[in-house]
Scaffold this active site. Structure first.
Site, PDB file in Angstrom:
ATOM      1  N   CYS A 100     -10.994   6.659 -10.156  1.00  0.00           N
ATOM      2  CA  CYS A 100     -11.145   7.140  -8.781  1.00  0.00           C
ATOM      3  C   CYS A 100     -12.392   8.019  -8.733  1.00  0.00           C
ATOM      4  O   CYS A 100     -12.440   9.073  -9.362  1.00  0.00           O
ATOM      5  CB  CYS A 100      -9.911   7.943  -8.365  1.00  0.00           C
ATOM      6  SG  CYS A 100     -10.145   8.841  -6.825  1.00  0.00           S
ATOM      7  N   CYS A 104     -14.484   8.746  -1.285  1.00  0.00           N
ATOM      8  CA  CYS A 104     -14.091   7.989  -0.096  1.00  0.00           C
ATOM      9  C   CYS A 104     -12.986   8.655   0.710  1.00  0.00           C
ATOM     10  O   CYS A 104     -12.840   8.386   1.896  1.00  0.00           O
ATOM     11  CB  CYS A 104     -13.675   6.579  -0.468  1.00  0.00           C
ATOM     12  SG  CYS A 104     -13.662   6.279  -2.207  1.00  0.00           S
ATOM     13  N   THR A 191      -7.788  14.766  -3.818  1.00  0.00           N
ATOM     14  CA  THR A 191      -8.714  13.975  -4.622  1.00  0.00           C
ATOM     15  C   THR A 191     -10.114  14.585  -4.570  1.00  0.00           C
ATOM     16  O   THR A 191     -10.652  14.826  -3.490  1.00  0.00           O
ATOM     17  CB  THR A 191      -8.751  12.531  -4.076  1.00  0.00           C
ATOM     18  OG1 THR A 191      -7.451  11.977  -4.218  1.00  0.00           O
ATOM     19  CG2 THR A 191      -9.745  11.680  -4.819  1.00  0.00           C
ATOM     20  N   GLU A 257      -7.417  15.214  -9.358  1.00  0.00           N
ATOM     21  CA  GLU A 257      -6.704  15.732  -8.185  1.00  0.00           C
ATOM     22  C   GLU A 257      -6.396  17.197  -8.420  1.00  0.00           C
ATOM     23  O   GLU A 257      -6.321  17.622  -9.584  1.00  0.00           O
ATOM     24  CB  GLU A 257      -5.383  14.975  -7.986  1.00  0.00           C
ATOM     25  CG  GLU A 257      -5.445  13.843  -7.002  1.00  0.00           C
ATOM     26  CD  GLU A 257      -6.102  12.592  -7.561  1.00  0.00           C
ATOM     27  OE1 GLU A 257      -6.680  11.832  -6.781  1.00  0.00           O
ATOM     28  OE2 GLU A 257      -6.047  12.362  -8.777  1.00  0.00           O
ATOM     29  N   HIS A 292      -7.960   4.698   4.726  1.00  0.00           N
ATOM     30  CA  HIS A 292      -7.902   4.890   3.272  1.00  0.00           C
ATOM     31  C   HIS A 292      -7.112   3.784   2.567  1.00  0.00           C
ATOM     32  O   HIS A 292      -7.404   3.434   1.425  1.00  0.00           O
ATOM     33  CB  HIS A 292      -7.338   6.276   2.941  1.00  0.00           C
ATOM     34  CG  HIS A 292      -7.820   6.776   1.606  1.00  0.00           C
ATOM     35  ND1 HIS A 292      -9.157   6.808   1.265  1.00  0.00           N
ATOM     36  CD2 HIS A 292      -7.154   7.208   0.507  1.00  0.00           C
ATOM     37  CE1 HIS A 292      -9.291   7.246   0.025  1.00  0.00           C
ATOM     38  NE2 HIS A 292      -8.083   7.495  -0.458  1.00  0.00           N
ATOM     39  N   TYR A 296      -8.628   1.181  -0.670  1.00  0.00           N
ATOM     40  CA  TYR A 296      -8.064   0.834  -1.981  1.00  0.00           C
ATOM     41  C   TYR A 296      -8.355  -0.622  -2.356  1.00  0.00           C
ATOM     42  O   TYR A 296      -8.373  -0.966  -3.537  1.00  0.00           O
ATOM     43  CB  TYR A 296      -6.543   1.084  -1.984  1.00  0.00           C
ATOM     44  CG  TYR A 296      -6.162   2.514  -2.284  1.00  0.00           C
ATOM     45  CD1 TYR A 296      -6.838   3.571  -1.690  1.00  0.00           C
ATOM     46  CD2 TYR A 296      -5.140   2.820  -3.163  1.00  0.00           C
ATOM     47  CE1 TYR A 296      -6.498   4.880  -1.967  1.00  0.00           C
ATOM     48  CE2 TYR A 296      -4.793   4.132  -3.450  1.00  0.00           C
ATOM     49  CZ  TYR A 296      -5.475   5.158  -2.844  1.00  0.00           C
ATOM     50  OH  TYR A 296      -5.129   6.451  -3.135  1.00  0.00           O
ATOM     51  N   CYS A 299     -11.984   0.061  -4.118  1.00  0.00           N
ATOM     52  CA  CYS A 299     -12.082   0.811  -5.390  1.00  0.00           C
ATOM     53  C   CYS A 299     -11.205   0.219  -6.486  1.00  0.00           C
ATOM     54  O   CYS A 299     -11.656   0.026  -7.613  1.00  0.00           O
ATOM     55  CB  CYS A 299     -11.757   2.279  -5.162  1.00  0.00           C
ATOM     56  SG  CYS A 299     -10.019   2.641  -4.835  1.00  0.00           S
ATOM     57  N   GLU A 447      -1.724   6.271  -8.669  1.00  0.00           N
ATOM     58  CA  GLU A 447      -2.400   6.483  -7.389  1.00  0.00           C
ATOM     59  C   GLU A 447      -2.281   5.242  -6.505  1.00  0.00           C
ATOM     60  O   GLU A 447      -2.238   5.341  -5.277  1.00  0.00           O
ATOM     61  CB  GLU A 447      -3.870   6.838  -7.624  1.00  0.00           C
ATOM     62  CG  GLU A 447      -4.529   7.385  -6.381  1.00  0.00           C
ATOM     63  CD  GLU A 447      -5.987   7.731  -6.594  1.00  0.00           C
ATOM     64  OE1 GLU A 447      -6.616   7.180  -7.518  1.00  0.00           O
ATOM     65  OE2 GLU A 447      -6.499   8.553  -5.832  1.00  0.00           O
TER      66      GLU A 447
HETATM   67 FE1  SF4 Z   1     -10.227   7.375  -5.099  1.00  0.00          FE
HETATM   68 FE2  SF4 Z   1     -10.106   4.848  -4.269  1.00  0.00          FE
HETATM   69 FE3  SF4 Z   1      -9.281   6.842  -2.672  1.00  0.00          FE
HETATM   70 FE4  SF4 Z   1     -11.873   6.462  -3.219  1.00  0.00          FE
HETATM   71  S1  SF4 Z   1     -10.513   5.045  -2.097  1.00  0.00           S
HETATM   72  S2  SF4 Z   1     -10.789   8.404  -3.186  1.00  0.00           S
HETATM   73  S3  SF4 Z   1     -11.804   5.827  -5.345  1.00  0.00           S
HETATM   74  S4  SF4 Z   1      -8.378   6.209  -4.621  1.00  0.00           S
HETATM   75 FE    FE Z   2      -6.753   7.977  -3.561  1.00  0.00          FE
END
Ligand code: SF4
Ligand code: FE
Length: 481
Positions: A100, A104, A191, A257, A292, A296, A299, A447
């Site tokens: 992570c 983002c 995060t 985190e 968000h 995911y 990422c 996560e």
């Molecule tokens: Fe982390 Fe993925 Fe959330 Fe970005 S989108 S903060 S990489 S979990």
């Molecule tokens: Fe996250």
């Protein structure tokens, strides 16, 4: 200076002077502490990529507020292409860091607060949107990064904020002062908080009138008096303290985190973006969650790419890569990973324009994408561990290979097929171990379940958003009812 270099970012973090604790000790410099350095370097990579000529189309954008070229991680998305590019950028970052990389959450938060403050002003005649636009200009022109603080500590989950025995279990307004408010509470699982210049706070759930004081959104610098970050532990994190860093598997990067405590923090008026408008708390949560949850599918897919690559590499090292069942397992991993990506791209492709002009992803597709994310990375990890073999969790360390007494044994018996030495094999296996069992598994697995909301939250949204009535009427028509 609208674009910071990686080094400028790291210097700004060293100079920030925010209050951070790791394992009971105050941290002098986040990027220089062995435990928090890999996460800082993952965040720094978002700056590094924007400097690379070939990555600029993906990692930079033109600000609609200042006209300047900015990092896409600070961009307010204004069309479908922006939504798609964000997903592609996140996949690229996942491939580069296998963790992570944290930035983002703040990006999705900024896009959500931008849209909702506009709606708030339409409804209440407030001036939140102008304030937020000023904040955005400040963020964009300094290439700062704000962390998104959403999840409250929650205490008794069966009770709303105002009915908690301890009223601080949700962040709330405790006093109004000349020129601002005072807030108290704690936000969990933040995060990248320790790597951020600013923090944006949002409510964590839909609220009723009696919870008015909990309907609060604001931003403060990370070094504000009364703000404390308490770093979250991860499995195998103290391997980073070892001399031989090879046993960490991922030598450079990690996610992080923290718990963020707000101990009577003063928030000036110009940094308040919601104050008591409780009917909008749920809307803000829902919009942020949609953004968000789609992220995911960028990422985690990038991390999946790395895991598929590592599984293929270890199969080659073992000489099993030509075997039919291994090929089948790799194909399955690819299928699962690309299915995750498809959901995110679909949510972007079906995106819509909010009244503010900012674009948002399709909520149903974003939730479908995230619900798949709660499952498929586990399947992909299982297949990677299957291909890797049991040595994944029984192999001696690379330090043993360096020991003159036992090193020859370890080197002799850990080789793979002809030409594959023990070190190559161990390094690949350590990376698989990191992503599926170690610090990397926090990003890739747990996560994936709980980040951006736990699976049940997605099921509730999917049920609410799907047009079941029209599906039913299709069925009725076709069977003659
Ligand atoms: Fe982390 Fe993925 Fe959330 Fe970005 S989108 S903060 S990489 S979990
Ligand atoms: Fe996250």
């Amino acid at each position: 200076m609208a674009l910071k270099t990686k080094e400028q970012y790291l210097s700004s973090l060293r100079e920030l002077g925010h209050r951070v604790f790791i394992q009971g000790e105050k941290v002098a410099s986040v990027p220089d502490h062995p435990i928090s350095r890999p996460p800082a370097m993952a965040m720094a990579e978002t700056y590094q990529q924007a400097e690379q000529e070939d990555m600029k189309p993906l990692f930079t954008a033109q600000s609609h507020l200042t006209g300047e070229t900015i990092n896409r991680f600070t961009h307010i998305q204004h069309n479908i292409e922006d939504l798609v590019k964000k997903i592609l950028m996140l996949r690229e970052m996942g491939r580069k860091t296998a963790c992570c990389f944290q930035r983002c959450a703040g990006l999705d938060c900024m896009n959500s607060v931008y849209a909702i403050t506009y709606d708030l002003d339409q409804e209440y005649g407030t001036r939140y949107h102008d304030r937020f636009v000023d904040f955005m200009k400040y963020i964009q022109s300094n290439d700062y990064l704000p962390a998104a603080c959403m999840t409250d500590s929650k205490g008794d989950r069966s009770l709303p904020p105002s009915k908690q025995e301890d009223p601080d279990q949700y962040v709330h307004i405790v006093a109004e002062k000349k020129g601002g408010i005072v807030v108290r509470g704690a936000k969990m699982h933040t995060t990248g908080g320790v790597n951020s210049h600013e923090i944006i706070v949002m409510p964590t759930r839909a609220l009723q009138e009696e919870d008015k004081d909990y309907a609060v959104a604001f931003a403060v610098p990370a070094n504000t008096e009364g703000v404390t970050f308490i770093y979250g532990r991860q499995p195998s994190d103290t391997r980073r303290l070892e001399q031989n860093r090879s046993d960490t598997g991922n030598l450079y990067y990690g996610g992080c985190e923290s718990m963020v405590v707000f101990d009577d923090v003063f928030v000036p008026e110009e940094r308040i973006f919601m104050k008591g408008e409780y009917p909008f708390a749920g809307r803000l949560v829902e919009l942020f969650a949609a953004h968000h949850r789609a992220s995911y599918g960028g990422c985690k897919v990038g991390v999946g790419d790395v895991l598929i690559g590592a599984a293929t590499a270890i199969a080659e090292a073992h000489g099993t890569d030509k075997s039919a069942h291994i090929k089948d397992k790799i194909a399955e991993m690819i299928h699962l990973n690309e299915t995750l990506h498809a959901g995110a791209l679909a949510s972007a492709g079906k995106g819509y324009r909010t009244p503010s002009g900012a674009y948002a992803v399709d909520h149903l597709m974003a939730n479908v994408c995230k619900l798949n994310i709660t499952r498929f990375p586990f399947d992909i990890s299982r297949l990677a561990q299957d291909i890797a073999g049991g040595l994944l969790v029984t192999m001696p360390s690379l330090d043993d290979q360096d020991n003159p007494e036992i090193g020859p044994y370890v080197k002799k018996y850990l080789v793979g097929k002809s030409g594959v030495d023990s070190e190559k094999r161990v390094r690949i296996l350590r990376l698989i171990e990191n992503i599926t069992l170690g610090t990397g598994a926090v990003s890739y697995l747990t996560e994936s379940i709980h980040g951006a909301g736990s699976p049940q939250a997605q099921k509730i949204m999917i049920t609410r958003l799907a047009d079941i009535e029209s599906a039913k009427s299709c069925a009725y028509k076709l069977c003659g009812l």
